[in-house]
Every structure is written in C-alpha cells, then in structure tokens.
Design an enzyme around this catalytic site. Structure first.
Site, mmCIF file in Angstrom:
data_model
loop_
_atom_site.group_PDB
_atom_site.id
_atom_site.type_symbol
_atom_site.label_atom_id
_atom_site.label_comp_id
_atom_site.label_asym_id
_atom_site.label_seq_id
_atom_site.Cartn_x
_atom_site.Cartn_y
_atom_site.Cartn_z
ATOM 1 C CE LYS A 95 -5.292 -6.209 -3.914
ATOM 2 N NZ LYS A 95 -6.822 -6.236 -3.802
ATOM 3 N NE ARG A 115 -9.839 -4.911 3.608
ATOM 4 C CZ ARG A 115 -9.101 -6.073 4.152
ATOM 5 N NH1 ARG A 115 -8.892 -6.862 5.088
ATOM 6 N NH2 ARG A 115 -7.778 -6.118 3.289
ATOM 7 N NE ARG A 123 -9.345 -7.788 0.710
ATOM 8 C CZ ARG A 123 -10.645 -8.944 1.220
ATOM 9 N NH1 ARG A 123 -10.878 -9.318 0.554
ATOM 10 N NH2 ARG A 123 -11.109 -7.348 1.354
ATOM 11 C CE LYS A 137 -4.098 -2.438 -3.560
ATOM 12 N NZ LYS A 137 -5.785 -2.418 -4.003
ATOM 13 C CB SER A 155 -7.206 3.009 2.581
ATOM 14 O OG SER A 155 -6.597 1.718 2.463
ATOM 15 C CE1 TYR A 172 -8.950 5.926 -2.710
ATOM 16 C CE2 TYR A 172 -6.874 5.449 -1.570
ATOM 17 C CZ TYR A 172 -7.761 5.356 -1.879
ATOM 18 O OH TYR A 172 -9.007 3.858 -2.259
HETATM 19 C C1 PBG Z 1 -9.603 -5.363 -3.713
HETATM 20 C C2 PBG Z 1 -8.945 -3.920 -3.617
HETATM 21 C C3 PBG Z 1 -8.394 -3.836 -1.996
HETATM 22 C C4 PBG Z 1 -8.090 -2.421 -2.561
HETATM 23 C C5 PBG Z 1 -7.953 -2.031 -3.775
HETATM 24 N N1 PBG Z 1 -9.105 -3.420 -4.332
HETATM 25 C C6 PBG Z 1 -8.240 -3.730 -0.786
HETATM 26 C C7 PBG Z 1 -8.116 -5.265 -0.397
HETATM 27 O O1 PBG Z 1 -7.559 -6.117 -1.035
HETATM 28 O O2 PBG Z 1 -8.092 -5.862 0.790
HETATM 29 C C8 PBG Z 1 -7.376 -1.572 -1.528
HETATM 30 C C9 PBG Z 1 -6.865 0.409 -1.798
HETATM 31 C C10 PBG Z 1 -6.596 1.085 -0.540
HETATM 32 O O3 PBG Z 1 -6.471 0.370 -0.163
HETATM 33 O O4 PBG Z 1 -6.509 2.144 -0.895
HETATM 34 N N2 PBG Z 1 -10.964 -4.724 -4.420
#
Ligand code: PBG
Length: 325
Positions: free
Chosen positions: A197, A207, A218, A249, A275, A314
């Site tokens: 990730k 967010r 992060r 991801k 997203s 989605y």
């Molecule tokens: C963390 C998490 C995130 C996403 C899924 N799980 C956000 C991040 O790591 O900042 C992002 C999913 C998306 O952007 O559709 N719990």
C-alpha cells in the site's frame, strides 16, 4: 506488391470476433464493493468529492449489502465513520462501535451469500487521523498499534466478518492479527492483507468519505511510490505471517507493482481502485471529456489484465449491472 504475411486485424473485425479472442474479462464475482457507514445519521449523505458514493446510514447499508449479494458481487468491504474519536481509536474495539455493529447487521442481512470484509485500521477512529496510536514524540508507535489491531481483529471477527483487511501498513500486523484470531478460536477467519500500500495523493477523496482528521501524511508507514522491489518484500512478509490474500493499492498508477505481485503470489491478489481513481473518471466524464462507461470498464479490465483476481471498485454495482445486460 507483396502482401503482409501476418494480419492481426482479422481477429478484430467484428464485436463477436473480438469477444471470441478476448484474453481477459471481468466477472461480477471478481468485484468487491467498498462501503462507508456513518454513525448517527438516518439518511445516506453524499460524498462531494465522490459523486455517486455515499456515507450510508445503518438502514441504507443493509439495503446496499443485500443488493451487492443479490447481484453476485464477490465481496463487500466495510469502512466505519464514528461520531466520536479519541487518541487511541477506542471505537474500533468497542463491540458496539459503528464498524463492528455494522458488520453484525450486514451479516444478519446477507448471511454467507457474499463475503463480508472489514477495514482493519485505526485512522477512522483516532482524533489525529493516523492509522496507529502515537508515542510521546507524536510518532506512530508500531508495536503499541499492533496490540490494538489484535483486539480489533477479534472484535470484527466476532461481529461476523469473513475476511479482515488490515490496511495500516504496520510491520508485523498480519502475524499479530493471525495470532489473536487463532488464540480466540477464530482460526476460520481470513486475512486479506493490504501488502503493498503506497502513500498516494489519490486517496484525497477518501479523506472526505471518512471525515478524516489527518494533518500531515502517512509516509512513515505507507510505501514510497518510488519503490518497486520493496513491494515484493512486503508481500513475502505478509505471506510468511499468514496472509490468505494480498492486495496492491492504489491500482491504476501501480499496475507494474500489481503485475509483479501477481507473478510471484501463490495466494489470490486483490487490487483497490481507490477514491481518486474514481473521482478522476467521474469528473472528466461530467465535463463531457470522456465516455464514462467505456472509461470505467477499460480501467477495471486493465486492473484485471495486470493480474488482479479481485478488484475493489466503487463502481462494482454499476459494473455488475452492465455485465448482466
Ligand atoms: C486506511 C485506508 C485508506 C483507504 C483505504 N483504507 C486511506 C489512507 O490510507 O489514507 C483509501 C481508499 C480510497 O482512497 O479509496 N484505513
């Protein structure tokens, strides 16, 4: 004149011919629908940066889960948005916290008809928005976080999740979760590890979706987008620790990573069309600059072609509806 010896165009001549020779196709059961459920609302709330996606109420979540099962999707992945947050993310281990309660309700609704998955991470539950708890210096404390992840895993499994999706990128998280589950007699519950990730700007709209409180980034725990080889290390570690499936991801900007992982993984590989990928296509289509349906289908097919067995999207419901026509 001499004629071309090879004519690949022959097999592209009609839609039926192209269908015959298509090397990859997306099945409804490949698709996993990510859903957001927000505590304390009675009607679903639109997410401005993700037109068409909502924060569900308990009631609308049940309906969405029933529809996903009815359509034959592969899975549904739940994210909880709590009304209150604290430094330790206590809502995550509370059996009546929004996520655990929603898992229970969804399982009541769908039984075993669809695989129910839950995001296992603290960022939705902490008031600082990080995926783990902080130490005295304000840094994310890996091992203190692991203890909470173990408790979260048991809470989610007892609530009824079939597969847990640890997404916090803490070192050792899969091992701790596996051990906590086994010790609690929950050895049948699986782990879909967010193995590779990346820290990505494309999470922006998410967010909004979870009302994130995060300031900063992060980058001390999610991977650096400069790195390719390191993804294989993350996957190997998660496999060693007992992951049943692994995930890459985001998807679109990381198809090379996905192909690498798919080439070596002995377990099923998932990819998350996140997203920002969703928002980019929706915004472009809304401007009339792109054929929306064609772009969505091409984006998902490309993720499949790169090597994903399962795709979180989605658009999962809409894709399934198009496929059933
Ligand atoms: C963390 C998490 C995130 C996403 C899924 N799980 C956000 C991040 O790591 O900042 C992002 C999913 C998306 O952007 O559709 N719990």
């Amino acid at each position: 004149m001499s004629f071309p010896h090879h004519r690949p165009r022959r097999l592209r001549s009609t839609p039926a011919m192209r269908r015959l020779v298509a090397e990859h196709r997306v099945h409804t059961s490949d698709l996993i629908l990510p859903v957001f459920v927000k505590e304390g609302i009675s009607e679903p709330l639109p997410i401005p940066s993700m037109p068409g996606v909502v924060q569900h109420s308990s009631e609308s979540l049940r309906r969405a889960a029933a529809q996903a099962a009815e359509l034959g999707l592969g899975g549904i992945m739940l994210f909880g948005v709590p009304a209150e947050r604290d430094a330790k993310g206590s809502g995550a281990i509370d059996e009546n916290g929004i996520l655990n309660r929603s898992i229970r309700e969804v399982r009541q609704e769908v039984g075993d008809d669809i695989v129910v998955m839950s995001d296992l991470c603290l960022d939705e539950f902490t008031d600082h928005g990080h995926c783990g708890v902080l130490d005295a210096q304000g840094r994310v404390d890996n091992d203190a976080t692991l203890e909470i992840y173990g408790e979260m895993a048991v809470a989610q499994a007892l609530a009824g999740a079939h597969l847990l999706g640890p997404s916090g990128m803490m070192d050792g998280q899969v091992a701790v979760i596996r051990q906590a589950l086994d010790q609690a007699g929950l050895s049948d519950i699986g782990v879909l590890a967010y193995a590779a990730k990346y820290a990505s700007a494309f999470y922006g709209p998410f967010r909004d979706a979870v009302d994130s409180q995060l300031k900063g980034d992060r980058r001390t725990y999610q991977m650096d987008s400069a790195n390719r080889r390191e993804a294989l290390l993350e996957v190997e570690l998660d496999l060693e620790e007992g992951a049943d499936m692994v995930m890459v991801k985001p998807a679109m900007s990381y198809l090379d990573i996905l192909a690498d992982v798919a080439a070596i993984s002995p377990v099923p590989v998932a990819a998350y069309q996140i997203s920002g990928e969703y928002a980019m296509i929706e915004a472009t289509a809304a401007n009339g600059w792109i054929d929306r349906q064609a772009a969505i289908q091409e984006s998902v097919l490309s993720i499949k072609r790169a090597g994903a067995d399962s795709i979180l999207s989605y658009w999962a419901v809409e894709l399934a509806e198009w496929m059933s026509k």
